[in-house]
Design a protein around this motif. Sequence first.
Motif, PDB file in Angstrom:
ATOM      1  N   LEU A   1       0.832  -1.200   0.000  1.00 27.82           N
ATOM      2  CA  LEU A   1       0.000   0.000   0.000  1.00 27.82           C
ATOM      3  C   LEU A   1       0.867   1.252   0.000  1.00 27.82           C
ATOM      4  N   ALA A   2       0.259   2.365  -0.335  1.00 25.58           N
ATOM      5  CA  ALA A   2       1.010   3.615  -0.502  1.00 25.58           C
ATOM      6  C   ALA A   2       1.670   4.079   0.788  1.00 25.58           C
ATOM      7  N   ASN A   3       1.097   3.730   1.943  1.00 31.26           N
ATOM      8  CA  ASN A   3       1.684   4.159   3.210  1.00 31.26           C
ATOM      9  C   ASN A   3       2.743   3.201   3.732  1.00 31.26           C
ATOM     10  N   GLY A   4       3.081   2.179   2.945  1.00 33.21           N
ATOM     11  CA  GLY A   4       4.090   1.211   3.360  1.00 33.21           C
ATOM     12  C   GLY A   4       3.535  -0.041   3.993  1.00 33.21           C
ATOM     13  N   ASN A   5       2.235  -0.044   4.320  1.00 27.23           N
ATOM     14  CA  ASN A   5       1.623  -1.263   4.843  1.00 27.23           C
ATOM     15  C   ASN A   5       1.515  -2.307   3.742  1.00 27.23           C
TER      16      ASN A   5
END
Length: 450
Positions: free
Chosen positions: A397-401
């Motif tokens: 995901l874009a937030n690093g998750n």
Amino acid sequence: MRSFNNYIFLALKLILMKFTPTLKYLALAILFAFASCSDDDSPIVTPSGDNPDPDPINLAPEVEIYEADKIHNNLTLAIHAGKNFSTLIDKTGQVVHEFTFDNVLGNDLEILPNGKLLGIFKEPNTQIQFGGAAGIARIIDLDGTVEWEYILNSADFVLHHDVEMLPNGNILLLIWERILEAEAALQGSVNPGDIYPEKLIEINPTTNSIVWEWRSFDHIIQDDDASLPNYGIVSQHPNKFNINYNPASNGDFMHANGFDYDTEKDVIYLSVNGFSEVWVIDHSTTTAEAATDTGGNYGKGGDIIYRFGNPRAYDNMMGEVRNDRNHYPNLLENGVPGEGNILLYVNGFSEEVSTVYELEMPATFSLTPNTDNEPNVVWSYTNVAMYSAKVSGAERLANGNTLICEGDFGFWEITPEKEIAWRYNGGAGSFFWRAYDYEVDDPVLASFGL
């Protein structure tokens, strides 16, 4: 034991007896505020942030974990394997859109940049009936009409598992190719009965013509019979596959189940489940070169230019065996954290625990005999509660998750620190091929009124 409301009424009685009028007013206001919330049993999580009066979040019962300050607020395309529908769900567990189809899904489905759907669907009567057999590839328009279709379903060939549109607009497909027992035996196979090795084809959807193909059967090594073709020392030929590594009574000895295309390197990452490996195939070759061991950007023709996960599959005693069946070699692209690495879902048959690996691809693809050729592990996640013997995959995901699809359960969102930010339980009978993420403000979602 007295209920919470009984204590409220006792407190009211004391207030009316003891407090001054001003204090009575304040105390009553506080108590009524508590009482108004006491019987509300709905699952509510209050998001974090600077908003002093945030709206409460009502969670669907499928949402088991929701850490508001850790999740990425995206939408998840849940691909329901073997069903005639798939759903877009938000992080509260609400279905915000449902897609329905005339045929059940063969497995893969994705939303194209123009909002149309590309998917693989099951022919009602597939003649090759291994798990994942499909037979039909389709592009479906916004109004549900079939804009394009390619059917391959016979006693000798069938489309299965995965489909991808290449940057040039062509369609990449995966095929089981039947090789009769007698022909296979002449090439050194000891497998009883017919065998079904893998084949990749690239289709021009305008003409439905095959513009490129690769056959695994052209790249064999065997060390069982020196009088037959393809004989050699398996460990000295890591660019070939050992046709006798994994004999199967039904002939499905490779069972590839997914692929991804690398635009920058012009290669295909192919998950070969029966070998517990990922193979890297040179797509820059011509079809003629792909049938040989020369040509293409990497000079190896259609031979395997790199492989990882199970070095024992080519008799290499060096390197860690990490894979125990695997799905979805997902190349990280489009600026997400870890771009250029690959996420891989390892099903974990023997221990019945699955693991997701993030693997660093080498700058130069090479395979050297008796050498550790395995890629570096950048990140991994495993949990004793996470196990699916089939399907499954992971997205960054874009937030690093990392969004994990545990095929026979549901979805996990894991932070880089390996905390569970979100967990969605699809319930009994659920079976998810994969999950793809879409940002809530992605313009493509406007096609569906979102």
